[in-house]
Design a protein around this motif. Structure first.
Motif: not given
Length: 422
Positions: A115, A118, A122, A124, A126, A380, A384, A387, A400, A414, A416
Motif C-alpha cells: 500500500t 503504490l 505509483g 495510487v 489503494r 512491490p 509501484a 505503475v 490489484i 502482486c 494488476a
C-alpha cells in the motif's frame, strides 16, 4: 521512550531503539539521533536492544539482540531455531526475515508495504489485501519451498548464508522447504567446496540435488516435470519456476481472472512477456480457448524450447527467444498501421524479474497501445514505480491483487490489470 546517546552511531554499538513501522526489505524503521536505523528481527512498537551493523551517510542498519519492552503480540519463537533472536546475529541464517511473527501479522506487514509503495512511487491510493494460498491458510509459514540453494565453504560446511553475509551457517533443518528437500539436505551436511548445492522438488518424481562448484564443471542440469492442474510443464532443473508449491496454480488462476474476456481478442497479437517455459501463457487459453493467439517471449533459449513443447497442445500459442526490450523495440519500429491497429486489440501479460520492467519497456508497451495489460510482480517497489510510469503515459490500474507466496520472508507477489484511459 529510549533516550538518545547524543553520539553518532558506529558499527558495533549496541543501542536501545524504539521500533516504528515496517519498511521494504523485511526491516523496521527506528531512529538514533535523528538518523534512520533499519532494524531486522524486530516488530512495530517494540523497544529492542540492537547492534549497529552498517552506517551510511543518511541511514544505518542494525539487528535486534533482544526485546527490552512491549514485545509485539504476534511475536513467537522463530520457525527456524537457528534464526531466533536468542542466537548471536552473526550465526543467524538469512532468508526468513518474518519467521518470528505469526503468518497473519506477516501478511499485515506486507499489506502495509504494498500500500505504501503504490502511494509513494505509483501515485495510487489503494489498500491492497495480501491473501494466503489455500494450502497456507492455516499454516505456520513453513514447508512451502520447492527450490533451495545451500552454499559450501572451503572447509566443506554446507548451509545457507548468514543474513547480509557470505558466511555459511550450518543448520539442523530447512523448515521453509518441503519435506522432500528437508530430508535430502539432511543427507548432505558436508560436501566438496567451495560452491553450492541446488535442491529441487518437482511435482513429479523425487527431490534432486545438483552440486555446482565455484571452479570446474558443474553437474549437467536435468529436466524436471511440473504439474499445474491438468497441464504438465518441463523445466530445466536450474531454470526458473515458481518457488512456492502452490504458486504456479495461484498465479495462473489470478492472471486468468485479471484478463477481461470481453477485451481478449483471440486473433490479436497477444503477448506473454518474460514468459519462461510458458506457464502464464496458458491463462489465455483458460479464458478464451485453446485457439487464442499468444506469443511468449523469453531471453533464455532453453526455456523457450521447453515453452514450445509445453504449449504444443494450444494451436494458437508460439514461443520466441528474445530480450523483451529489443523485441518490443522491433515491434514498435517495424509495425505498420494495420499491425498497430491489431496491437490495439491485444492483451499483454508480463512477469518481469525482481527489478521490474523498467521505463523503456513500459514506454514500448504503451506505444503499442494494447487493450489491457496484466502485470505480475514480485517486488512491490519496482512494481509501484512501473505503475507510476504507466499512469503518466495513460494507463491506469484496475484490480490489484497480492499473494503471500513467500511465507516467513518479506517477499510478496502482486497481480494488476492496467487499461488505457479513453
Amino acid at each position: 521512550m529510549p533516550e538518545s546517546s547524543g553520539a553518532r552511531p558506529e558499527v558495533g554499538d549496541e543501542l536501545e531503539l524504539e521500533v516504528g513501522d515496517v519498511a521494504h526489505g523485511g526491516v523496521f524503521v527506528a531512529r538514533a539521533d535523528e538518523r534512520v536505523v533499519f532494524v531486522s528481527d524486530a516488530a512495530p512498537g517494540e523497544v529492542v536492544r540492537a547492534r549497529i551493523t552498517q552506517v551510511k551517510r543518511s541511514f544505518a542498519r542494525a539487528v535486534a539482540l533482544d526485546v527490552v519492552d512491549r514485545a509485539h503480540e504476534a511475536r513467537r519463537a522463530h520457525v527456524w531455531p537457528e534464526a531466533d533472536i536468542t542466537r548471536d546475529p552473526e550465526l543467524r541464517p538469512g532468508g526468513a526475515e518474518f519467521g518470528h511473527l505469526r503468518p497473519d501479522a506477516q501478511r499485515e506487514l506486507k499489506r502495509r508495504v504494498v500500500t505504501d509503495a503504490l502511494a509513494r512511487f505509483g501515485g495510487v491510493t489503494r489498500d491492497v489485501e495480501v491473501a494466503s494460498t489455500a494450502g497456507d491458510a492455516d499454516g505456520d509459514g513453513t514447508g512451502w519451498r520447492t527450490r533451495v540453494t545451500l552454499h559450501v565453504d572451503e572447509h566443506g560446511t554446507v548451509g545457507p548464508y548468514a543474513a547480509r553475509s557470505h558466511r555459511v551457517i550450518p543448520v539442523e533443518r530447512l523448515p521453509l522447504a518441503v519435506d522432500a528437500i528437508d530430508a535430502l539436505a539432511d543427507r548432505h551436511r558436508t560436501a566438496r567446496g567451495p560452491g553450492r548445492l541446488e535442491f529441487t522438488a518437482a511435482s513429479e518424481g523425487e527431490a534432486l540435488v545438483r552440486p555446482v562448484p565455484d571452479r570446474g564443471r558443474a553437474t549437467r542440469a536435468g529436466v524436471v516435470r511440473e504439474r499445474v492442474g491438468a497441464r504438465e510443464f518441463d523445466v530445466d532443473q536450474d531454470g526458473f519456476w515458481q518457488v512456492h508449491r502452490d504458486a504456479a496454480a495461484t498465479l495462473v488462476g489470478a492472471v486468468g481472472a485479471a484478463i477481461d474476456p470481453e477485451l481478449l481478442d483471440p486473433r490479436a497479437p497477444n503477448l506473454d512477456l518474460y514468459g519462461g517455459v510458458g506457464l502464464l501463457a496458458t491463462s489465455f487459453a483458460d479464458v478464451g480457448g485453446a485457439d487464442v493467439r499468444v506469443e511468449t517471449v523469453e531471453s533464455a533459449r532453453a526455456a523457450t524450447e521447453h515453452a514450445r513443447r509445453n504449449l504444443a497442445g494450444l494451436p494458437g500459442a508460439s514461443a520466441v527467444t528474445a530480450r523483451v526490450d529489443r523485441y518490443l523495440e522491433h515491434l514498435g519500429r517495424d509495425s505498420g498501421a494495420a499491425a498497430r491497429d491489431a496491437f490495439g486489440r491485444a492483451t499483454i501479460v508480463l512477469d518481469p524479474p525482481r527489478s521490474g520492467a523498467g521505463g523503456a519497456v513500459v514506454r514500448s508497451l504503451v506505444e503499442l497501445g494494447p487493450a489491457q495489460i496484466v502485470y505480475v510482480a514480485c517486488d512491490p517497489v519496482a512494481f509501484a514505480r512501473d505503475v507510476g510510469t504507466f499512469r503518466e503515459l495513460g494507463y491506469e490500474p484496475g484490480g490489484i491483487l497480492a499473494f503471500d507466496l513467500f511465507p516467513s520472508t518479506h517477499h510478496v507477489e502482486c497481480v494488476a490489470t492496467l487499461r488505457p484511459v479513453r
